[in-house]
Design an enzyme around this catalytic site. Structure first.
Site, mmCIF file in Angstrom:
data_model
loop_
_atom_site.group_PDB
_atom_site.id
_atom_site.type_symbol
_atom_site.label_atom_id
_atom_site.label_comp_id
_atom_site.label_asym_id
_atom_site.label_seq_id
_atom_site.Cartn_x
_atom_site.Cartn_y
_atom_site.Cartn_z
ATOM 1 N N SER A 86 -3.533 4.762 -12.634
ATOM 2 C CA SER A 86 -3.022 3.367 -12.072
ATOM 3 C C SER A 86 -3.530 2.214 -12.916
ATOM 4 O O SER A 86 -2.910 1.242 -12.651
ATOM 5 C CB SER A 86 -3.940 3.323 -10.694
ATOM 6 O OG SER A 86 -3.781 4.612 -9.586
ATOM 7 N N ALA A 130 0.914 3.823 -8.511
ATOM 8 C CA ALA A 130 -0.337 3.281 -8.555
ATOM 9 C C ALA A 130 -1.212 3.056 -7.100
ATOM 10 O O ALA A 130 -0.555 2.399 -6.231
ATOM 11 C CB ALA A 130 -0.404 2.091 -9.392
ATOM 12 N N LYS A 131 -2.423 3.671 -7.306
ATOM 13 C CA LYS A 131 -3.265 3.264 -5.974
ATOM 14 C C LYS A 131 -3.888 1.771 -6.206
ATOM 15 O O LYS A 131 -5.110 1.797 -6.591
ATOM 16 C CB LYS A 131 -4.105 4.512 -5.810
ATOM 17 C CG LYS A 131 -4.827 4.407 -4.446
ATOM 18 C CD LYS A 131 -5.711 5.417 -4.220
ATOM 19 C CE LYS A 131 -6.624 5.433 -2.920
ATOM 20 N NZ LYS A 131 -5.887 5.415 -1.523
ATOM 21 N N ALA A 132 -3.064 1.104 -5.905
ATOM 22 C CA ALA A 132 -3.461 -0.516 -6.098
ATOM 23 C C ALA A 132 -4.062 -1.216 -5.041
ATOM 24 O O ALA A 132 -3.403 -1.050 -3.917
ATOM 25 C CB ALA A 132 -2.745 -1.349 -7.028
ATOM 26 N N TYR A 145 -2.028 -2.340 -0.410
ATOM 27 C CA TYR A 145 -2.709 -2.010 1.119
ATOM 28 C C TYR A 145 -2.256 -3.271 1.957
ATOM 29 O O TYR A 145 -2.882 -3.208 2.896
ATOM 30 C CB TYR A 145 -4.009 -1.482 0.809
ATOM 31 C CG TYR A 145 -4.258 -0.035 0.146
ATOM 32 C CD1 TYR A 145 -4.160 0.959 1.168
ATOM 33 C CD2 TYR A 145 -4.002 0.011 -0.967
ATOM 34 C CE1 TYR A 145 -3.749 2.109 0.822
ATOM 35 C CE2 TYR A 145 -3.785 1.535 -1.426
ATOM 36 C CZ TYR A 145 -3.912 2.623 -0.451
ATOM 37 O OH TYR A 145 -3.558 3.718 -0.956
#
Ligand SMILES: Cc1ncc(COP(=O)(O)O)c(C=O)c1O
Length: 311
Positions: free
Chosen positions: A64, A155-157, A161
């Protein structure tokens, strides 16, 4: 869900007191959402505790960060060691672990490259995430998941969220426990914080990475367990209505674990109960994480905990 605190937070290589883990309001991340993070669970077993797929989570954090050109000054091994050190120092298990890397205090303006990268890791008790004891009642969201070439869904950005928050709030206000977003082509994508599976005629289906989903580590674990159990697996674009006429459906995620869906848009899935395929996968997953079955895939990293606090 109220946050339960622990004694220490890992910051740039050191353990610091929870209340000292603070940032300046003018940090880049506060204004422009420039963070990448992970969510990891540590499960209690009879003889101790184990962190579930720690290396894969930390590898995803590194990936990420790479997508966002964020140099992380720690190796995969150092990050893994930091998690073990933190859990052992805090002595809380089962727990949820939240590593986060972000652009800190440096410059103002969108370009993040001259703002320093900070890394923190926290852990804390956290129980069930998607509520509903007999299955979750969910809806299809009016919000789409991230369009390709806008926000990278692999990507866990933190910024992703904001989309998840829209999905989750809408579901909540309309009386559902979670929302499922379609992608921008109208195919099923994922929940605000979960991957999606359905079962039809004994075949397990899930949406592929190209449908704007996070490459969930629980998703991957379920695919491994399904193959082990001889359940046919298909990863393909799925139309919304296939969910309504599925025999079974469930979410996967670190927070949600394996949560069966009772209804979607008030249409009951199957007979509303957890079906046989979901039950078999649910059992296989929990047998490994609880230590009831051997950890044949080396998914658990052992941690020595002095004290156990049940979430
Ligand atoms: C948007 C989204 N999709 C899927 C997942 C499930 O991923 P994992 O199983 O790695 O927790 C998560 C949780 O991290 C998520 O936030």
């Amino acid at each position: 869900m109220p946050l339960e605190t622990t004694a220490n937070i890992w910051h740039n290589g050191e353990l610091i007191p929870w209340e000292k883990a603070q940032i300046h309001v003018m940090s880049h991340v506060v204004h422009y959402g420039s963070s990448v993070f992970e969510g990891i669970r540590c499960y209690a077993q009879d003889n101790g505790a184990g962190v579930f797929r720690l290396t894969e989570h930390m590898q995803r954090l590194i990936h990420s960060a790479k997508i966002y050109r964020m140099p992380l000054p720690y190796s995969l091994e150092q990050l893994n060691e930091a998690v073990v050190e933190l859990i052992e120092a805090n002595g809380v298990t089962p727990c949820y672990i939240r590593p986060i890397a972000f652009r800190g205090y440096g410059e103002i303006g969108v370009n993040p490259l001259k703002s320093p990268v900070e890394i923190y890791i926290a852990n804390f008790p956290w129980g069930k995430y998607v509520s509903g004891h007999n299955g979750a009642d969910v809806c299809i969201s009016s919000w789409n998941r991230l369009a390709p070439n806008t926000m990278p869904s692999l990507a866990k950005a933190g910024a992703n969220y904001m989309n998840s928050q829209l999905i989750r709030m809408e579901a909540d206000i309309n009386g559902y426990v979670e929302g499922i977003a379609l992608d921008t082509n109208g195919y099923l994508s994922e929940g605000s914080g979960e991957n999606l599976f359905l079962v039809r005629d004994g075949v397990l289906y899930t949406t592929p990475l190209a449908n704007s989903v996070l490459n969930g580590i629980t998703r991957d674990s379920i695919l491994v367990l399904a193959r082990q159990l001889g359940i046919p697996v298909v990863e393909q674009a799925l139309p919304r209505e296939l969910l309504y006429i599925a025999d079974e459906a469930f979410f996967t995620g670190t927070a949600a674990e394996v949560t069966h869906l009772r209804s979607v848009d008030r249409i009951v899935i199957g007979d509303g109960n957890m079906g046989p395929v979901t039950s078999a996968l649910h059992k296989a997953f929990f047998d490994i994480v609880s230590g009831a079955a051997p950890d044949k895939y080396n998914w658990l990293t052992p941690v020595k905990v002095r004290e156990t606090v049940t979430a």
